[in-house]
Design a protein around this motif. Structure first.
Motif, mmCIF file in Angstrom:
data_model
loop_
_atom_site.group_PDB
_atom_site.id
_atom_site.type_symbol
_atom_site.label_atom_id
_atom_site.label_comp_id
_atom_site.label_asym_id
_atom_site.label_seq_id
_atom_site.Cartn_x
_atom_site.Cartn_y
_atom_site.Cartn_z
ATOM 1 N N GLY A 165 3.111 5.775 11.582
ATOM 2 C CA GLY A 165 4.111 4.980 12.299
ATOM 3 C C GLY A 165 3.625 4.386 13.600
ATOM 4 N N LYS A 172 -1.155 1.558 12.663
ATOM 5 C CA LYS A 172 -2.521 1.234 12.189
ATOM 6 C C LYS A 172 -2.512 0.236 11.023
ATOM 7 C CE LYS A 172 -2.667 5.464 9.641
ATOM 8 N NZ LYS A 172 -1.247 5.620 9.969
ATOM 9 N N THR A 173 -1.485 0.298 10.173
ATOM 10 C CA THR A 173 -1.447 -0.671 9.063
ATOM 11 C C THR A 173 -1.232 -2.082 9.613
ATOM 12 O OG1 THR A 173 -0.492 1.053 7.687
ATOM 13 C CG2 THR A 173 -0.336 -1.185 6.845
ATOM 14 N N ARG A 210 0.155 8.877 -3.937
ATOM 15 C CA ARG A 210 1.511 8.572 -3.448
ATOM 16 C C ARG A 210 2.047 7.341 -4.170
ATOM 17 N NH1 ARG A 210 2.670 4.376 -0.402
ATOM 18 N NH2 ARG A 210 1.450 4.009 1.476
ATOM 19 N N ARG A 254 4.972 1.765 -1.943
ATOM 20 C CA ARG A 254 6.162 1.326 -1.216
ATOM 21 C C ARG A 254 6.470 -0.105 -1.647
ATOM 22 N NH1 ARG A 254 3.459 2.978 4.422
ATOM 23 N NH2 ARG A 254 3.896 5.210 4.389
ATOM 24 N N TYR A 270 -3.649 -0.104 -1.835
ATOM 25 C CA TYR A 270 -4.196 1.147 -2.365
ATOM 26 C C TYR A 270 -4.453 0.948 -3.851
ATOM 27 C CZ TYR A 270 -2.715 4.149 1.597
ATOM 28 O OH TYR A 270 -2.577 4.754 2.820
ATOM 29 N N VAL A 329 -2.699 14.611 2.185
ATOM 30 C CA VAL A 329 -1.884 14.183 3.326
ATOM 31 C C VAL A 329 -0.438 14.043 2.842
ATOM 32 C CG1 VAL A 329 -1.601 12.470 5.164
ATOM 33 C CG2 VAL A 329 -3.851 12.741 4.127
ATOM 34 N N TYR A 369 -5.379 11.425 -0.975
ATOM 35 C CA TYR A 369 -5.889 10.103 -0.616
ATOM 36 C C TYR A 369 -7.411 10.195 -0.594
ATOM 37 C CZ TYR A 369 -1.213 9.124 1.391
ATOM 38 O OH TYR A 369 0.131 8.936 1.598
ATOM 39 N N THR A 405 -11.418 7.917 -0.425
ATOM 40 C CA THR A 405 -12.219 6.693 -0.287
ATOM 41 C C THR A 405 -13.186 6.619 -1.454
ATOM 42 O OG1 THR A 405 -12.140 6.924 2.113
ATOM 43 C CG2 THR A 405 -13.855 5.485 1.210
ATOM 44 N N ASP A 465 -8.607 2.735 6.816
ATOM 45 C CA ASP A 465 -7.336 3.260 7.348
ATOM 46 C C ASP A 465 -7.222 4.658 6.768
ATOM 47 O OD1 ASP A 465 -4.666 4.095 7.393
ATOM 48 O OD2 ASP A 465 -3.855 2.098 7.097
ATOM 49 N N ASP A 490 -7.201 9.210 7.611
ATOM 50 C CA ASP A 490 -6.767 10.194 8.605
ATOM 51 C C ASP A 490 -7.978 10.912 9.230
ATOM 52 O OD1 ASP A 490 -7.591 12.021 6.696
ATOM 53 O OD2 ASP A 490 -5.892 13.345 7.028
ATOM 54 N N ARG A 508 6.872 13.395 8.476
ATOM 55 C CA ARG A 508 5.852 12.630 9.214
ATOM 56 C C ARG A 508 5.944 12.919 10.713
ATOM 57 N NH1 ARG A 508 3.318 8.163 6.152
ATOM 58 N NH2 ARG A 508 3.908 8.549 4.019
HETATM 59 N N1 LIG Z 1 -8.761 11.035 4.299
HETATM 60 C C1 LIG Z 1 -8.141 9.929 3.891
HETATM 61 N N2 LIG Z 1 -6.958 9.599 4.434
HETATM 62 C C2 LIG Z 1 -6.378 8.470 4.003
HETATM 63 C C3 LIG Z 1 -6.948 7.637 3.015
HETATM 64 N N3 LIG Z 1 -6.131 6.579 2.812
HETATM 65 C C4 LIG Z 1 -5.081 6.739 3.630
HETATM 66 N N4 LIG Z 1 -5.213 7.869 4.358
HETATM 67 C C5 LIG Z 1 -4.306 8.399 5.390
HETATM 68 O O1 LIG Z 1 -3.170 8.992 4.791
HETATM 69 C C6 LIG Z 1 -2.094 8.935 5.705
HETATM 70 C C7 LIG Z 1 -0.834 8.484 5.015
HETATM 71 O O2 LIG Z 1 -0.969 7.130 4.635
HETATM 72 P P1 LIG Z 1 0.304 6.315 4.121
HETATM 73 O O3 LIG Z 1 1.047 7.145 3.108
HETATM 74 O O4 LIG Z 1 -0.154 4.965 3.675
HETATM 75 O O5 LIG Z 1 1.252 6.231 5.383
HETATM 76 P P2 LIG Z 1 1.036 5.631 6.844
HETATM 77 O O6 LIG Z 1 0.621 6.767 7.718
HETATM 78 O O7 LIG Z 1 2.396 5.158 7.184
HETATM 79 O O8 LIG Z 1 0.006 4.545 6.780
HETATM 80 C C8 LIG Z 1 -2.539 8.021 6.852
HETATM 81 O O9 LIG Z 1 -2.914 8.839 7.948
HETATM 82 C C9 LIG Z 1 -3.736 7.306 6.283
HETATM 83 O O10 LIG Z 1 -4.648 6.927 7.294
HETATM 84 C C10 LIG Z 1 -8.224 8.036 2.465
HETATM 85 O O11 LIG Z 1 -8.817 7.389 1.609
HETATM 86 N N5 LIG Z 1 -8.750 9.187 2.937
#
Ligand SMILES: Nc1nc2c(ncn2[C@@H]2O[C@H](COP(=O)(O)OP(=O)(O)O)[C@@H](O)[C@H]2O)c(=O)[nH]1
Ligand SMILES: Nc1ncnc2c1ncn2[C@@H]1O[C@H](COP(=O)(O)OP(=O)(O)O)[C@@H](O)[C@H]1O
Length: 215
Positions: free
Chosen positions: A25, A28-29, A51, A54, A63, A86, A91, A93, A111, A113, A159
């Motif tokens: 929130g 970053k997006t 996940r 949305r 994604y 998370v 999630y 890469t 993007d 964590d 969150r």
């Molecule tokens: N470790 C890791 N974290 C990720 C990846 N993709 C997204 N995230 C993290 O997962 C968390 C949740 O992402 P999201 O559900 O899109 O919600 P957001 O926090 O509102 O952007 C965020 O902190 C993202 O940065 C990934 O490939 N690897």
């Protein structure tokens, strides 16, 4: 001023892995999308997630949305650079062609964590630039999560509960930017990216260039 093809802006350089993290929130997006729109030299590393999408999220763009079974298969086949759980989902890469593209000067935006940031940093310190985005206040963070209108009250509560834990990782980043005004935050992030691109070690074309200057 229009960019001209002077010898200096054609200099070869190594790409970088530009990581933006923040508590959910904080923005970053939003900042990522602005950066991708404004800068042709950086590409998003599209993560894989279990996940559900949305509204407005497109598979393969924001994604890769996969089932738990598919994610398990990718873990087994060693398809990930890093992955982490998370908010009850996973999630990761995907490896893709990141390493080769970095050599060719392609920059990637991540993007991800703090857990993913640590893993990427351990694997590839020289190419990683870590930027953490903070909200101006906790109340504003909650307002943004509610205002986004994408999550249920339950998800927002989860969150918010996690936000403090995420914020506690601020000191594992190279840069910290407070996202109060979105345009100023974006300007700062661009300055960081520009400065990092200018680092001597990344400018692999400097050696022949300087040799010629000195010849
Ligand atoms: N470790 C890791 N974290 C990720 C990846 N993709 C997204 N995230 C993290 O997962 C968390 C949740 O992402 P999201 O559900 O899109 O919600 P957001 O926090 O509102 O952007 C965020 O902190 C993202 O940065 C990934 O490939 N690897
Ligand atoms: N500086 C800002 N001021 C006000 N609202 C913002 C700002 N930055 C982002 N937002 C809004 O806050 C919400 C959460 O932002 P988002 O980019 O989705 O955060 P994150 O990806 O970190 O979860 C979105 O509705 C976004 O439009």
């Amino acid at each position: 001023m229009a960019e001209s093809q002077t010898p200096t802006n054609r200099l070869a350089r190594r790409g970088l892995m530009f990581i933006l993290s923040s508590p959910s929130g904080a923005g970053k997006t939003t900042i990522s999308r602005m950066l991708l729109d404004a800068d042709d030299e950086i590409k998003l590393s599209v993560s894989v997630t279990t996940r559900p999408p949305r509204a407005g999220e497109i598979d393969g763009v924001h994604y890769y949305f996969v089932s738990d079974a598919e994610f398990d298969r990718m873990v087994e086949e060693d398809d990930f650079y890093e992955w982490a759980p998370v908010f009850g989902h996973r999630y990761g890469t995907p490896k893709g062609r990141i390493r080769n593209a970095l050599k060719e000067g392609q920059d990637f935006l991540f993007d991800i964590d703090w857990q993913g940031t640590q893993q990427l940093f351990q694997k590839d310190q020289q190419d990683v630039v870590r930027v953490f985005i903070l909200p101006p206040t906790i109340a504003e963070l909650e307002r943004r999560l509610r205002g986004r209108g994408t999550d249920s009250d339950e998800v927002i509560a989860a969150r918010m509960e996690r936000a403090r834990a995420e914020i506690s990782h601020w000191d594992a980043y190279d840069y910290v930017v407070i996202n109060e005004d979105v345009d100023s935050c974006f300007a700062k992030v661009r300055e960081i990216l520009d400065a990092e691109r200018t680092k001597r070690q990344r400018q692999t074309g400097l050696i022949p260039f300087v040799r010629e200057l000195m010849a």
